[in-house]
Design an enzyme around this catalytic site. Structure first.
Site, PDB file in Angstrom:
ATOM      1  N   ARG A  51       0.953  -1.379  -0.027  1.00  0.00           N
ATOM      2  CA  ARG A  51       0.028  -0.009  -0.113  1.00  0.00           C
ATOM      3  C   ARG A  51       0.879   1.290   0.064  1.00  0.00           C
ATOM      4  O   ARG A  51       0.249   2.399  -0.584  1.00  0.00           O
ATOM      5  CB  ARG A  51      -1.113  -0.010   1.178  1.00  0.00           C
ATOM      6  N   LYS A 146       3.627 -19.420   4.391  1.00  0.00           N
ATOM      7  CA  LYS A 146       3.081 -20.015   5.900  1.00  0.00           C
ATOM      8  C   LYS A 146       2.453 -18.594   6.623  1.00  0.00           C
ATOM      9  O   LYS A 146       3.144 -17.640   6.401  1.00  0.00           O
ATOM     10  CB  LYS A 146       3.839 -20.818   6.614  1.00  0.00           C
ATOM     11  N   HIS A 176      10.257 -23.047   3.621  1.00  0.00           N
ATOM     12  CA  HIS A 176      11.546 -22.921   3.205  1.00  0.00           C
ATOM     13  C   HIS A 176      12.659 -23.969   3.673  1.00  0.00           C
ATOM     14  O   HIS A 176      13.837 -24.268   3.270  1.00  0.00           O
ATOM     15  CB  HIS A 176      12.231 -21.755   3.523  1.00  0.00           C
ATOM     16  N   LYS A 180      16.495 -26.048   2.065  1.00  0.00           N
ATOM     17  CA  LYS A 180      17.966 -26.039   2.589  1.00  0.00           C
ATOM     18  C   LYS A 180      18.738 -27.334   1.833  1.00  0.00           C
ATOM     19  O   LYS A 180      18.283 -28.384   1.827  1.00  0.00           O
ATOM     20  CB  LYS A 180      17.766 -26.237   4.145  1.00  0.00           C
ATOM     21  N   GLU A 214      15.612 -21.791  18.346  1.00  0.00           N
ATOM     22  CA  GLU A 214      16.135 -20.494  18.116  1.00  0.00           C
ATOM     23  C   GLU A 214      16.351 -19.805  19.448  1.00  0.00           C
ATOM     24  O   GLU A 214      16.039 -20.235  20.482  1.00  0.00           O
ATOM     25  CB  GLU A 214      14.569 -19.531  17.892  1.00  0.00           C
ATOM     26  N   ASP A 233       3.301 -22.887  14.540  1.00  0.00           N
ATOM     27  CA  ASP A 233       4.113 -22.187  13.612  1.00  0.00           C
ATOM     28  C   ASP A 233       5.534 -22.965  12.896  1.00  0.00           C
ATOM     29  O   ASP A 233       6.146 -22.371  11.987  1.00  0.00           O
ATOM     30  CB  ASP A 233       4.856 -20.972  14.739  1.00  0.00           C
ATOM     31  N   HIS A 238       7.436 -26.946   9.502  1.00  0.00           N
ATOM     32  CA  HIS A 238       8.761 -27.324   9.353  1.00  0.00           C
ATOM     33  C   HIS A 238       9.278 -28.674   9.821  1.00  0.00           C
ATOM     34  O   HIS A 238       9.725 -29.416   9.025  1.00  0.00           O
ATOM     35  CB  HIS A 238       9.730 -26.329  10.042  1.00  0.00           C
ATOM     36  N   LYS A 337      11.568 -21.126  21.292  1.00  0.00           N
ATOM     37  CA  LYS A 337      12.332 -19.833  21.044  1.00  0.00           C
ATOM     38  C   LYS A 337      13.033 -19.618  22.401  1.00  0.00           C
ATOM     39  O   LYS A 337      12.757 -20.287  23.643  1.00  0.00           O
ATOM     40  CB  LYS A 337      11.310 -18.708  21.216  1.00  0.00           C
TER      41      LYS A 337
HETATM   42  P1  NAP Z   1       5.207  -7.691   7.366  1.00  0.00           P
HETATM   43  O1  NAP Z   1       6.615  -7.236   7.529  1.00  0.00           O
HETATM   44  O2  NAP Z   1       3.973  -7.019   8.167  1.00  0.00           O
HETATM   45  O3  NAP Z   1       4.854  -7.242   5.758  1.00  0.00           O
HETATM   46  C1  NAP Z   1       3.369  -7.087   5.236  1.00  0.00           C
HETATM   47  C2  NAP Z   1       3.543  -6.692   3.897  1.00  0.00           C
HETATM   48  O4  NAP Z   1       2.223  -6.620   3.222  1.00  0.00           O
HETATM   49  C3  NAP Z   1       4.100  -5.394   3.635  1.00  0.00           C
HETATM   50  O5  NAP Z   1       4.706  -4.955   2.626  1.00  0.00           O
HETATM   51  C4  NAP Z   1       2.684  -4.606   3.791  1.00  0.00           C
HETATM   52  O6  NAP Z   1       2.944  -3.021   3.277  1.00  0.00           O
HETATM   53  C5  NAP Z   1       1.863  -5.352   3.106  1.00  0.00           C
HETATM   54  N1  NAP Z   1       0.229  -5.181   3.003  1.00  0.00           N
HETATM   55  C6  NAP Z   1      -0.236  -5.108   4.326  1.00  0.00           C
HETATM   56  N2  NAP Z   1      -1.668  -5.029   4.025  1.00  0.00           N
HETATM   57  C7  NAP Z   1      -1.728  -4.756   2.735  1.00  0.00           C
HETATM   58  C8  NAP Z   1      -2.897  -4.567   1.994  1.00  0.00           C
HETATM   59  N3  NAP Z   1      -4.153  -4.513   2.331  1.00  0.00           N
HETATM   60  N4  NAP Z   1      -2.733  -4.682   0.399  1.00  0.00           N
HETATM   61  C9  NAP Z   1      -1.490  -4.834  -0.070  1.00  0.00           C
HETATM   62  N5  NAP Z   1      -0.327  -4.846   0.733  1.00  0.00           N
HETATM   63  C10 NAP Z   1      -0.587  -4.914   2.094  1.00  0.00           C
HETATM   64  O7  NAP Z   1       5.215  -9.052   7.421  1.00  0.00           O
HETATM   65  P2  NAP Z   1       6.164 -10.206   7.024  1.00  0.00           P
HETATM   66  O8  NAP Z   1       6.896 -10.420   8.264  1.00  0.00           O
HETATM   67  O9  NAP Z   1       6.900  -9.694   5.631  1.00  0.00           O
HETATM   68  O10 NAP Z   1       5.277 -11.557   6.589  1.00  0.00           O
HETATM   69  C11 NAP Z   1       4.556 -11.625   5.492  1.00  0.00           C
HETATM   70  C12 NAP Z   1       4.013 -13.097   5.508  1.00  0.00           C
HETATM   71  O11 NAP Z   1       4.959 -14.007   5.525  1.00  0.00           O
HETATM   72  C13 NAP Z   1       3.271 -13.119   6.857  1.00  0.00           C
HETATM   73  O12 NAP Z   1       2.049 -14.170   6.353  1.00  0.00           O
HETATM   74  C14 NAP Z   1       3.961 -14.104   7.584  1.00  0.00           C
HETATM   75  O13 NAP Z   1       3.588 -14.867   8.614  1.00  0.00           O
HETATM   76  C15 NAP Z   1       4.967 -14.768   6.525  1.00  0.00           C
HETATM   77  N6  NAP Z   1       6.178 -15.443   7.238  1.00  0.00           N
HETATM   78  C16 NAP Z   1       7.232 -14.352   7.424  1.00  0.00           C
HETATM   79  C17 NAP Z   1       8.324 -14.657   7.798  1.00  0.00           C
HETATM   80  C18 NAP Z   1       9.477 -13.599   8.320  1.00  0.00           C
HETATM   81  O14 NAP Z   1      10.484 -13.849   8.577  1.00  0.00           O
HETATM   82  N7  NAP Z   1       9.220 -12.471   8.321  1.00  0.00           N
HETATM   83  C19 NAP Z   1       8.753 -16.181   7.808  1.00  0.00           C
HETATM   84  C20 NAP Z   1       7.939 -16.734   7.428  1.00  0.00           C
HETATM   85  C21 NAP Z   1       6.533 -16.661   6.998  1.00  0.00           C
HETATM   86  P3  NAP Z   1       1.910  -2.031   3.536  1.00  0.00           P
HETATM   87  O15 NAP Z   1       1.646  -1.893   4.906  1.00  0.00           O
HETATM   88  O16 NAP Z   1       2.748  -0.915   2.916  1.00  0.00           O
HETATM   89  O17 NAP Z   1       0.859  -2.265   2.534  1.00  0.00           O
END
Ligand code: NAP
Length: 488
Positions: A51, A146, A176, A180, A214, A233, A238, A337
Site C-alpha cells: 500500500r 505460511k 523454506h 535447505k 531459536e 508456527d 517445518h 524460542k
Molecule cells: P510484514 O513485515 O508485516 O509485511 C506485510 C507486507 O504486506 C507489507 O509489505 C505491507 O505493506 C503489505 N500489506 C499489508 N496490508 C496490505 C494490503 N491491504 N494490501 C497490499 N499490501 C499489504 O510481514 P512479513 O513478516 O513480511 O510476513 C509476510 C507473510 O509471510 C506473513 O504471512 C508471515 O506470517 C509470513 N512469514 C514471514 C516470515 C518472516 O521471517 N518475516 C517468515 C515466514 C513466513 P503496506 O503496509 O505498505 O501495505
C-alpha cells in the site's frame, strides 16, 4: 569452484508485501544473489506491491539501502535494481489494479510468479483480483507463504479461495526448510548411497530426533506469534516436513508427485495424539526472563507487556509412524524460542551393536548417530566408535566423520529461498507442499491443539537460555534416551 546453473525462462516475479520484513530480509536478497550469479535472464522483472505510495525510484532506493548493507557489489546492485519495479495498491480496494495489470500485461510471454508475502487474510482478495485481471493463465504461478491456516478448517478456506483462481499445479506452498542444502542432501545420502538404506528401518534405527532451536524471542511478530504458538508456527509445517524427508519410502523418481505422494503417506501414518495421550507424549513451555547469548532478556509475558497468554513458545513431543518400516521407532521433535543456541538438526540414532566384545575398561559403546545439520554451518556428521589412539590397551572413543559443506566445498551455501524461488520460475513444485499434505499435517496437529485447549493447563515455564522445561528432558529420558549434544 565454479557452479553451473540450470537456465530459467524470462519471468516476472511479483511480491505482494514487497515492503515487508520477509521480502526485504529474504526474498529480495535471494533474487539479488541469483542475479549476481547470472541466473536472472535479461528482460525479467521483479515487481514489489504494497500500500505504501512509492514509485519505482522510491522502491529502488529502499532496496538499495537494505541490500547494500550485505556487502553487495554496487555495480551489480545498480544493474539489478533496473529490473525492479513497484506498484502501490491495497489488496482490498479497487484502485491500483489497472496500473498493475497494465505493467504485467506488457510482457505476455513471460512466466509470471505471484508471491503472496502478506498476511493470509489477503490471499483470497489478491487471488480474486488476479483472476479478474486475467493474470492466472497457464504461465502463472502463485506462491503461498505460511501460515496456511491455524487449523484444518481455516487451511481449507484459504486453499479453496486460492483454488478458485489457480489450479493446484500452479500453487506453490513454500516451506523454506525444504530448500535447505542439507534437506536435499538427505535425499542424496539416503538414495545415492548403498550404505544407509538397508539400515533405514525399525530393525536398525533406535530413534530419530529433530530439533529446531531459536535464540530469538518474540521480536516484532508478537501479534502473529501469540495467536499461533510453536506447534502451529513450526511443528505442523517445518518439523513435520523434515520428518517426512527422513521417513518416506524411496520415491520411484524425483518427479514432484512421486516425492509428495511418499511424504503424504508418512503424514497419514502418524499416530494420533489427542486428549487420551497428549499428557504423556507432548510438553509445552513458555520462556521466562533469563540470559540469551550473554544478554539478560525478558520473559514472554513481559514481552507481551504483562498480558496473560497460554501460547507455547516451546514444544517437545514424541511422534510415531504407524507403518512397517517405522513401527516402534520414536521420532522426538522439539522446537522453541529463547533456547541456548540457534540450531536445526536431524539426528538418526542407530541401535547399539548386539554384543560387546570389549571389556568394561574399554569404556562404554556409544550409538552410531548420523547428524544432519541444517543451520548454522550446514553439514553432515557420522558418529563412529574407534580405538582411542595410542598405547595402553584398547579404549574406545566416539568421534564424528565431519563434513561441513562450507569447508568441504569452499562456497557459502545459497539461502533456501534462492533455490525455491527459481524452482517456481522453472515450474518445479517438488520442494513445495501439495494441498493434501497440508491437510494431513493439520489433521494430525488439530487433536493435539484440542487436547491442550481442553486440558486448560498453562505451558510450563522455562528460563530463557535453557533447553526448555525439565519435562522435555523427562519425555526422552523416560525412554532411556537423551537429547543429542554435539560434544558427545
Ligand atoms: P510484514 O513485515 O508485516 O509485511 C506485510 C507486507 O504486506 C507489507 O509489505 C505491507 O505493506 C503489505 N500489506 C499489508 N496490508 C496490505 C494490503 N491491504 N494490501 C497490499 N499490501 C499489504 O510481514 P512479513 O513478516 O513480511 O510476513 C509476510 C507473510 O509471510 C506473513 O504471512 C508471515 O506470517 C509470513 N512469514 C514471514 C516470515 C518472516 O521471517 N518475516 C517468515 C515466514 C513466513 P503496506 O503496509 O505498505 O501495505
Amino acid at each position: 569452484m565454479t557452479a553451473t546453473f540450470q537456465k530459467v525462462d524470462t519471468f516476472d516475479l511479483v511480491i505482494f508485501g514487497g515492503t515487508g520484513d520477509l521480502a526485504l530480509r529474504k526474498l529480495l536478497p535471494a533474487l539479488f544473489h541469483r542475479y549476481a550469479d547470472g541466473q536472472i535472464p535479461a528482460g525479467s522483472r521483479i515487481v514489489g506491491v504494497a500500500r505504501e505510495p512509492l514509485d519505482d525510484a522510491g522502491y529502488r532506493a529502499q532496496l538499495r539501502d537494505s541490500l547494500a548493507g550485505n556487502g553487495a557489489d554496487p555495480g551489480k546492485l545498480d544493474a539489478f535494481l533496473q529490473q525492479v519495479f513497484y506498484r502501490p495498491l491495497d489488496a482490498r480496494k479497487d484502485e491500483g489494479w489497472d496500473a498493475f495489470a497494465a505493467l504485467i500485461g506488457e510482457q505476455p510471454g513471460h512466466v509470471r510468479v505471484f508471491y503472496l508475502s502478506t498476511s493470509p487474510e489477503l490471499f483470497e482478495d489478491i487471488c480474486r483480483r488476479l483472476g479478474e485481471c486475467g493474470l492466472n493463465g497457464e504461465h502463472s504461478r502463485v506462491v503461498l507463504e505460511k501460515p496456511i491456516g491455524r487449523d484444518l478448517a481455516s487451511a481449507n478456506r484459504i486453499n479453496d479461495a486460492v483454488g478458485k483462481v489457480f489450479a493446484e499445479s500452479q500453487t506453490y506452498r513454500i516451506d523454506h526448510y525444504l530448500g535447505k542444502e542439507t534437506v536435499q542432501n538427505l535425499l542424496a545420502l539416503r538414495f545415492g548411497n548403498a550404505l544407509f538404506e538397508p539400515l533405514w528401518n525399525a530393525s536398525h534405527i533406535d530413534h530419530v530426533q529433530i530439533t529446531v532451536a531459536e535464540t530469538l524471542g518474540l521480536g516484532r511478530r508478537a501479534g502473529y506469534y501469540d495467536r499461533a504458538g510453536a506447534l502451529r508456527d513450526m511443528v505442523q509445517n517445518h518439523l513435520l516436513q523434515l520428518l517426512c524427508m527422513v521417513a518416506m519410502e524411496p520415491p520411484a523418481s524425483l518427479t514432484p508427485d512421486a516425492v509428495r505422494d511418499e511424504k503424504l503417506k508418512v503424514l497419514r501414518s502418524l499416530k494420533r495424539i489427542d486428549d487420551s495421550n497428549a499428557g504423556q507424549l507432548t510438553v509445552r513451555g513458555q520462556y521466562r526472563a533469563g540470559v540469551a547469548e550473554g544478554q539478560s532478556v525478558p520473559g514472554y509475558p513481559d514481552e507481551l507487556n504483562g498480558a496473560k497468554s497460554d501460547t507455547e513458545t516451546f514444544v517437545a513431543l514424541k511422534a510415531e509412524i504407524e507403518n512397517w518400516r517405522w513401527a516402534g521407532v520414536p521420532f522426538y521433535l522439539r522446537t522453541g524460542k529463547r533456547l541456548p543456541e540457534r540450531v536445526s538438526e536431524i539426528v538418526v540414532a542407530f541401535k547399539p551393536v548386539p554384543h560387546s566384545i570389549f571389556g568394561a575398561s574399554a569404556g562404554p559403546l556409544a550409538q552410531n548417530r548420523l547428524v544432519l545439520r541444517l543451520q548454522p554451518d550446514e553439514g553432515v556428521k557420522l558418529w563412529l566408535t574407534i580405538k582411542d589412539p595410542g598405547p595402553g590397551g584398547l579404549r574406545l572413543r566416539h568421534v564424528p566423520l565431519d563434513m561441513s559443506f562450507a569447508e568441504a566445498f569452499g562456497v557459502a551455501q545459497p539461502d533456501a529461498y534462492e533455490r525455491l524461488l527459481l524452482d517456481v520460475v522453472r515450474g518445479n513444485p517438488t520442494l513445495f507442499m501439495r494441498r493434501d499434505e497440508v491437510e494431513a499435517a493439520w489433521r494430525w496437529a488439530d487433536p493435539i491443539l484440542a487436547a491442550w485447549a481442553e486440558g486448560n493447563e498453562a505451558p510450563r515455564p522455562y528460563a530463557a537460555g535453557s533447553w526448555g522445561p525439565s519435562a522435555a528432558v523427562a519425555l526422552i529420558e523416560r525412554d532411556g534416551r537423551t537429547w543429542h549434544e554435539d560434544s558427545e
